[in-house]
Design a protein around this motif. Sequence first.
Motif, mmCIF file in Angstrom:
data_model
loop_
_atom_site.group_PDB
_atom_site.id
_atom_site.type_symbol
_atom_site.label_atom_id
_atom_site.label_comp_id
_atom_site.label_asym_id
_atom_site.label_seq_id
_atom_site.Cartn_x
_atom_site.Cartn_y
_atom_site.Cartn_z
ATOM 1 N N PHE A 367 0.814 -1.209 0.000
ATOM 2 C CA PHE A 367 0.000 0.000 0.000
ATOM 3 C C PHE A 367 0.851 1.263 0.000
ATOM 4 C CE2 PHE A 367 -2.099 -3.355 2.519
ATOM 5 C CZ PHE A 367 -3.159 -3.614 1.676
ATOM 6 N N ALA A 368 2.171 1.109 -0.216
ATOM 7 C CA ALA A 368 3.095 2.248 -0.171
ATOM 8 C C ALA A 368 3.501 2.668 -1.577
ATOM 9 C CB ALA A 368 4.331 1.880 0.641
ATOM 10 N N ALA A 369 3.638 3.975 -1.766
ATOM 11 C CA ALA A 369 4.110 4.539 -3.027
ATOM 12 C C ALA A 369 4.760 5.881 -2.732
ATOM 13 C CB ALA A 369 2.960 4.718 -4.012
ATOM 14 N N GLY A 370 6.029 6.017 -3.115
ATOM 15 C CA GLY A 370 6.725 7.285 -2.923
ATOM 16 C C GLY A 370 6.852 7.697 -1.477
ATOM 17 N N GLY A 371 6.920 6.705 -0.575
ATOM 18 C CA GLY A 371 7.065 7.019 0.839
ATOM 19 C C GLY A 371 5.769 7.309 1.557
ATOM 20 N N PHE A 372 4.633 7.156 0.865
ATOM 21 C CA PHE A 372 3.330 7.415 1.468
ATOM 22 C C PHE A 372 2.459 6.158 1.407
ATOM 23 C CE2 PHE A 372 4.879 11.514 0.044
ATOM 24 C CZ PHE A 372 4.636 12.322 1.147
ATOM 25 N N ILE A 373 1.569 6.020 2.387
ATOM 26 C CA ILE A 373 0.646 4.891 2.436
ATOM 27 C C ILE A 373 -0.663 5.283 1.764
ATOM 28 C CG2 ILE A 373 -0.624 3.299 3.928
ATOM 29 C CD1 ILE A 373 2.363 2.873 4.004
ATOM 30 N N ARG A 374 -1.132 4.418 0.859
ATOM 31 C CA ARG A 374 -2.448 4.635 0.243
ATOM 32 C C ARG A 374 -3.492 4.158 1.247
ATOM 33 N NH1 ARG A 374 0.588 2.400 -3.968
ATOM 34 N NH2 ARG A 374 -0.454 0.382 -3.730
ATOM 35 N N ARG A 375 -3.898 5.072 2.107
ATOM 36 C CA ARG A 375 -4.696 4.717 3.271
ATOM 37 C C ARG A 375 -6.041 4.102 2.909
ATOM 38 N NH1 ARG A 375 -2.046 3.897 7.448
ATOM 39 N NH2 ARG A 375 -1.231 6.017 7.658
ATOM 40 N N ASN A 376 -6.679 4.588 1.850
ATOM 41 C CA ASN A 376 -7.990 4.049 1.469
ATOM 42 C C ASN A 376 -7.883 2.584 1.076
ATOM 43 O OD1 ASN A 376 -9.331 6.427 1.987
ATOM 44 N ND2 ASN A 376 -9.207 7.168 -0.121
ATOM 45 N N GLU A 377 -6.819 2.223 0.343
ATOM 46 C CA GLU A 377 -6.625 0.821 -0.044
ATOM 47 C C GLU A 377 -6.333 -0.039 1.177
ATOM 48 O OE1 GLU A 377 -3.835 0.164 -3.172
ATOM 49 O OE2 GLU A 377 -4.484 1.952 -4.290
ATOM 50 N N GLU A 378 -5.531 0.513 2.093
ATOM 51 C CA GLU A 378 -5.211 -0.217 3.312
ATOM 52 C C GLU A 378 -6.482 -0.484 4.120
ATOM 53 O OE1 GLU A 378 -2.398 0.208 7.299
ATOM 54 O OE2 GLU A 378 -3.118 1.977 6.230
ATOM 55 N N LYS A 379 -7.343 0.541 4.255
ATOM 56 C CA LYS A 379 -8.582 0.382 5.001
ATOM 57 C C LYS A 379 -9.512 -0.622 4.337
ATOM 58 C CE LYS A 379 -8.834 4.866 7.326
ATOM 59 N NZ LYS A 379 -9.657 6.078 7.554
ATOM 60 N N GLU A 380 -9.577 -0.585 3.010
ATOM 61 C CA GLU A 380 -10.443 -1.514 2.302
ATOM 62 C C GLU A 380 -9.986 -2.950 2.511
ATOM 63 O OE1 GLU A 380 -13.370 -3.259 0.330
ATOM 64 O OE2 GLU A 380 -13.289 -1.136 0.900
ATOM 65 N N HIS A 381 -8.672 -3.170 2.480
ATOM 66 C CA HIS A 381 -8.143 -4.515 2.745
ATOM 67 C C HIS A 381 -8.516 -4.957 4.166
ATOM 68 C CE1 HIS A 381 -5.338 -7.919 2.892
ATOM 69 N NE2 HIS A 381 -4.977 -7.468 4.088
ATOM 70 N N ALA A 382 -8.354 -4.056 5.134
ATOM 71 C CA ALA A 382 -8.669 -4.396 6.523
ATOM 72 C C ALA A 382 -10.148 -4.734 6.678
ATOM 73 C CB ALA A 382 -8.283 -3.244 7.447
ATOM 74 N N ARG A 383 -11.020 -3.948 6.050
ATOM 75 C CA ARG A 383 -12.463 -4.221 6.146
ATOM 76 C C ARG A 383 -12.800 -5.580 5.545
ATOM 77 N NH1 ARG A 383 -13.091 1.116 3.667
ATOM 78 N NH2 ARG A 383 -13.104 2.692 5.312
#
Length: 507
Positions: A367-383
């Motif tokens: 879920f990381a790109a350019g040193g940042f976390i794609r939070r929406n994708e991370e949350k969707e995976h967790a859900r």
Amino acid sequence: MIQPTAVKLHMHHINKSFAGVHALKDVDFTVQGGEIHALLGANGAGKSTLMKILSGAYQADGGAIRINEQTITIESPADAKAAGIHCVYQEVDTALVPSLTVCENILLDRKPKGKGSRWLRWNSMYQEAEAILCEIGYEIPVREKAENLTLSEKQIVLIARAVSQQAKCVIFDEPTAPLSLEEAERLFRVMNRLKAEGVACIFISHRLPEIMAVCDRVTVMRDGCHVWTKSTEELQISHIVEAMLGKTFQEEYPKAEAAIGETLLEVRGVRQGTKVRGVDFQVRSGEVVGIVGLVGAGKTELSRLLFGADAMEEGEVVLGGQTVRLCEPRDAVRAGIVLVPEERRKEGILVDESIRANLTLPILNRFAAGGFIRRNEEKEHARRMIGNLGVKTPDEEEQVGYLSGGNQQKVVIGKWLATEADVFLFDEPTKGVDVGAKRDIFTLIGRLAQAGKGIVYLSCEIAEIIGVSDRVLVMCDGRIVRELTGNEVTSENILLYASGGESHEEK
């Protein structure tokens, strides 16, 4: 000291709601002096809430608490103790002061206060603490600091504190979860001493065989309601399970049919000191291999070696035909070996972090790109994982430490599922979880087997080993002493070999 009493404690029509959600609905519960009374229920049944009301941690929205027909008011833990109601918790360190001595912890609530009480008579206090411990059948150095005691000794200190305050009712909340079988037996002897003195003992445990062996009566709760109260003499474990779940539990240990393939994992001559002494075994794809032994047999030490958490002195681990070098857990995860550890709160989860953070930690780079976390994708995976695992939670941002034991364990398992590991090591995976959560965990293990994963299930729970395993390896004194298959897999055989009843040469 405790005097025999005919105390009768009755919780009458207790109600409690949180944010409009009913946690307890018109619950009646009665315990008599001189009995050990089990209070059972699946996670969320309301038993903990009921006991927190009795111990003063919560206040009821309605109802009454009576001791010998006299209504009492409990608005704080101090009120509960004043009424003779005490608790012995699973996590004893929350109730003890580690830097104080055994004597000081036993007599903690009786220290002199106010003017004219500046001096303590230490010799008298030591003698009193020793006498209290002697009354319940224990000898613990009263000058020893609590932080140096074992878990079972700390529990005894809490019991001694209750004895020193003329306890009428003692609540034992999952006291045996962290104990060995021998330590649990010693605790039961103390509980029976209290029972003989007329104390009312309330026992909360997920270990149903303990309930049947120790308790006089059983109360089952479900969905915030009282289901029934019965004598253990008229019960079988299947009756309790059905009442807790609200439906017939046709198979306590659901075993999924899975195709067993080629050898996936080979363990050859693994050794570490006297704990693991030359262990050899194989696991095939789709196979659940149970490793069973008594406490101290070396199961946990073996699991840590196979996960790279500890360094092996000798031996070889082969995965998919390739020897893997396990210097640290990262090596095991990269190779495709993951561990669900026995101590989930210490080693399996980050208790202060969210469910989302725990479920995505091993695969955060996705879920990381350019040193940042794609939070929406991370949350969707967790859900998605929360739904697949059946974790009971308001949302993915709930702190994982606030979940029940069973739901915490689901998170421990769930964090590894997306890693596409080939071998799953489960070390005492049902420790401290209720029968409903156990069923979910067994179902999840079955799905992993059906997906072609290799499962190593390490446990001292013989019934579980028999129920979930395709093959059973018995471990004793750091060695695999016997392999059992088919009709050989019986509790009698397992106990025989696990206790060293046959020569270790018979492998």
